[in-house]
Design a protein around this motif. Sequence first.
Motif, PDB file in Angstrom:
ATOM      1  N   TYR A 292       0.837  -1.205   0.000  1.00 41.14           N
ATOM      2  CA  TYR A 292       0.000   0.000   0.000  1.00 41.14           C
ATOM      3  C   TYR A 292       0.873   1.257   0.000  1.00 41.14           C
ATOM      4  O   TYR A 292       0.645   2.194  -0.781  1.00 41.14           O
ATOM      5  N   LYS A 293       1.901   1.237   0.865  1.00 42.21           N
ATOM      6  CA  LYS A 293       2.753   2.430   0.981  1.00 42.21           C
ATOM      7  C   LYS A 293       3.462   2.720  -0.348  1.00 42.21           C
ATOM      8  O   LYS A 293       3.630   3.874  -0.736  1.00 42.21           O
TER       9      LYS A 293
ATOM     10  N   PRO B 254       5.924  -7.422  -1.963  1.00 38.54           N
ATOM     11  CA  PRO B 254       5.124  -6.187  -1.866  1.00 38.54           C
ATOM     12  C   PRO B 254       5.284  -5.331  -3.117  1.00 38.54           C
ATOM     13  O   PRO B 254       4.322  -4.707  -3.587  1.00 38.54           O
ATOM     14  N   GLU B 255       6.498  -5.334  -3.690  1.00 39.94           N
ATOM     15  CA  GLU B 255       6.734  -4.538  -4.903  1.00 39.94           C
ATOM     16  C   GLU B 255       5.860  -5.064  -6.042  1.00 39.94           C
ATOM     17  O   GLU B 255       5.263  -4.286  -6.808  1.00 39.94           O
ATOM     18  N   GLY B 256       5.799  -6.389  -6.165  1.00 37.54           N
ATOM     19  CA  GLY B 256       4.957  -7.000  -7.203  1.00 37.54           C
ATOM     20  C   GLY B 256       3.495  -6.647  -6.995  1.00 37.54           C
ATOM     21  O   GLY B 256       2.771  -6.315  -7.943  1.00 37.54           O
ATOM     22  N   ALA B 257       3.078  -6.701  -5.737  1.00 39.69           N
ATOM     23  CA  ALA B 257       1.677  -6.374  -5.445  1.00 39.69           C
ATOM     24  C   ALA B 257       1.396  -4.916  -5.799  1.00 39.69           C
ATOM     25  O   ALA B 257       0.364  -4.595  -6.414  1.00 39.69           O
ATOM     26  N   ALA B 258       2.337  -4.029  -5.451  1.00 44.64           N
ATOM     27  CA  ALA B 258       2.137  -2.596  -5.715  1.00 44.64           C
ATOM     28  C   ALA B 258       2.019  -2.335  -7.226  1.00 44.64           C
ATOM     29  O   ALA B 258       1.171  -1.552  -7.679  1.00 44.64           O
ATOM     30  N   LEU B 259       2.852  -3.039  -7.989  1.00 49.72           N
ATOM     31  CA  LEU B 259       2.820  -2.876  -9.448  1.00 49.72           C
ATOM     32  C   LEU B 259       1.439  -3.249  -9.992  1.00 49.72           C
ATOM     33  O   LEU B 259       0.864  -2.546 -10.824  1.00 49.72           O
ATOM     34  N   ARG B 260       0.902  -4.364  -9.511  1.00 50.77           N
ATOM     35  CA  ARG B 260      -0.401  -4.835  -9.995  1.00 50.77           C
ATOM     36  C   ARG B 260      -1.536  -3.958  -9.495  1.00 50.77           C
ATOM     37  O   ARG B 260      -2.529  -3.761 -10.215  1.00 50.77           O
ATOM     38  N   ILE B 261      -1.413  -3.426  -8.298  1.00 50.36           N
ATOM     39  CA  ILE B 261      -2.443  -2.513  -7.781  1.00 50.36           C
ATOM     40  C   ILE B 261      -2.535  -1.297  -8.711  1.00 50.36           C
ATOM     41  O   ILE B 261      -3.604  -0.896  -9.173  1.00 50.36           O
ATOM     42  N   ARG B 262      -1.377  -0.733  -9.017  1.00 50.25           N
ATOM     43  CA  ARG B 262      -1.356   0.460  -9.888  1.00 50.25           C
ATOM     44  C   ARG B 262      -1.911   0.134 -11.259  1.00 50.25           C
ATOM     45  O   ARG B 262      -2.698   0.885 -11.836  1.00 50.25           O
ATOM     46  N   TYR B 263      -1.502  -1.009 -11.793  1.00 46.97           N
ATOM     47  CA  TYR B 263      -1.961  -1.392 -13.131  1.00 46.97           C
ATOM     48  C   TYR B 263      -3.484  -1.489 -13.164  1.00 46.97           C
ATOM     49  O   TYR B 263      -4.141  -0.906 -14.045  1.00 46.97           O
ATOM     50  N   LEU B 264      -4.044  -2.188 -12.210  1.00 46.14           N
ATOM     51  CA  LEU B 264      -5.503  -2.403 -12.246  1.00 46.14           C
ATOM     52  C   LEU B 264      -6.271  -1.112 -11.989  1.00 46.14           C
ATOM     53  O   LEU B 264      -7.298  -0.854 -12.625  1.00 46.14           O
ATOM     54  N   LEU B 265      -5.771  -0.294 -11.076  1.00 49.37           N
ATOM     55  CA  LEU B 265      -6.512   0.933 -10.779  1.00 49.37           C
ATOM     56  C   LEU B 265      -6.405   1.941 -11.924  1.00 49.37           C
ATOM     57  O   LEU B 265      -7.277   2.795 -12.093  1.00 49.37           O
TER      58      LEU B 265
END
Length: 412
Positions: free
Chosen positions: A243-244, A354-365
Motif C-alpha cells: 500500500y505504501k 510487496p513490490e509486485g503487489a504494488a505494481l499490480r495494484i497500480r496497473y488495475l486501478l
Amino acid sequence: MTSSMLDAYAQIVGETVISHLRQLAEPLAGMKVVHVNSTKNGGGVAEILHRLIPLKRELGIDARWETITGEGEFYECTKKFHNALQGTPVGISNTLLEVYEKTNERNAEALRPQLEEADIVFIHDPQPAALLNLCPNRKGLWIWRCHIDVSKPYRPVWKYLKKFVVGFDASIFSLPAFAQSLPHTQCIIPPSIDPLSEKNMDLSQDEIDSVYSRFELDPDKPIILQVSRFDRFKDPLGVIHAYKLSKKFIPLQLILAGGTATDDPEGEMVLNETQTAVADYPDIHVLLLPPDAHRIINALQRASDLILQKSIKEGFGLTVAEAMWKGKPVIGGDTGGIRLQVVNYHTGFLINTPEGAALRIRYLLHNRDKLREMGQKAKAFVMENFLITRHLREYLTLMVALAHNEGERIEL
Ligand code: UDP
C-alpha cells in the motif's frame, strides 16, 4: 432455510446439479456422519462447516458437527503444528505434546459414544487427529481432512503427527501438491464458498454504501482490502508495504479487516504489530471485526475496487473465492490454494513481493476496463469451480465410494 435450501441453490447452479446431489445422497440416507474440528468461529473450516452440515442434513444424512475444546497450552501446541506443517521450523516441547494428547483424551471421553457409533467421521486438521486411536471400538470409516498447506512440512513435526494420521481410512487435501506419503486413499477436494450465505449473498447498494460512514471511509479514493485473521502467513505487514508503495502514485485507502480465531493464540501479537505499522497512515483502516460480521465483510468486499490476499502460505484461501464471487480481481500470493483460484492475468495476479503487489495494484486501478473484465472472469471461475454444490458433490462421491467399496474398483 430448511426444506427449500437446495431449491434455492438450484436458482444459481441449475436443477441438474441439485438432482445429481440428491441421487448421490440416496445410498447415504440415514447415515450417521460426524465432523470434528476445534472451533465454531473464525477461519475457513468453521465457515465451511456452518454451511455444509445443514445441506448434508437436508439430503437425508444424519450429519453433526462437534468441536473439541482445550486450554491455552493446547492451542499453543496446535498453532505450532499449524506453523510447522506450513513449513516453519518450530520446536515443540514434550510438555506441550503431552497437553495435546491429554486434551484429545479428555475430549474423547465426551465424544467416544458418538464417534464410535458413527458411520463416517471427518476429523479436520491436526487438532483432533489423536481422537482416532482413542476410539478403539469405532465401527465406521474415519477420514482426515487437512485444510493446511502441507506441501513442505517441517519434517520432525509431520513425523510426530503422521503416527496419528496413518490410522485413518482416507485423507483429503485441498491440492495435489499437498498430498503426502500415506498408506491409505488420498483425495483432492478443494474447499468452496456458499453463494447464499450472509458472507456472499447479494446486498442492496445501500447496505454496501453503509460501510463508508460506518468505518469513516473516503468515497472518493479507491479501496483495496484484505480480509484475514491476523496471522503471519497472511502477511499483513507485506500488504501495508505494498500500500505504501502504491500510494505514491495513486490516491488510495487500505482496509485490513480481520478478527481472531478462538483456536489461534498468536492473533493478538500480529494485530499489535499491524497496528504499530499503520500508526501514521490515516488511510489505512485496521478493522477488528466480531466473528459474525459476515454481512459487513460482504459489503466491504463489494465496496472495494480490488482485493489482496498476500499470503505466504495458504491452504486454500476462502477469502479469494469470496472476493472473486463479487466480481473483484484478486492480487494474491503465489502459493498453495491461491494458485488454484487466481489464474494469473485472467482472474487476478499472482505475486511474490510487496513490490509486485504494488505494481499490480497500480496497473488495475489505472486500467479500469481490465479490472472489470478480470472481475467478471473471476466470478465465472468461482461459479464453475468453487461453489458449495461442487464441494458437496465431491464429499458425497467420496462417501459413497468408501462406504460401498467392496473391491479394488470403485463403482459410482
Ligand atoms: N473471516 C471472517 N472474519 C474475519 C476474518 C476472516 O469472517 O475477521 C472469514 C473469511 O471471510 C473467510 C474465512 O474467515 O470466510 C477465512 O478463511 P480462509 O480460508 O481465507 O483462511 P483461514 O483463516 O482458514 O486460514
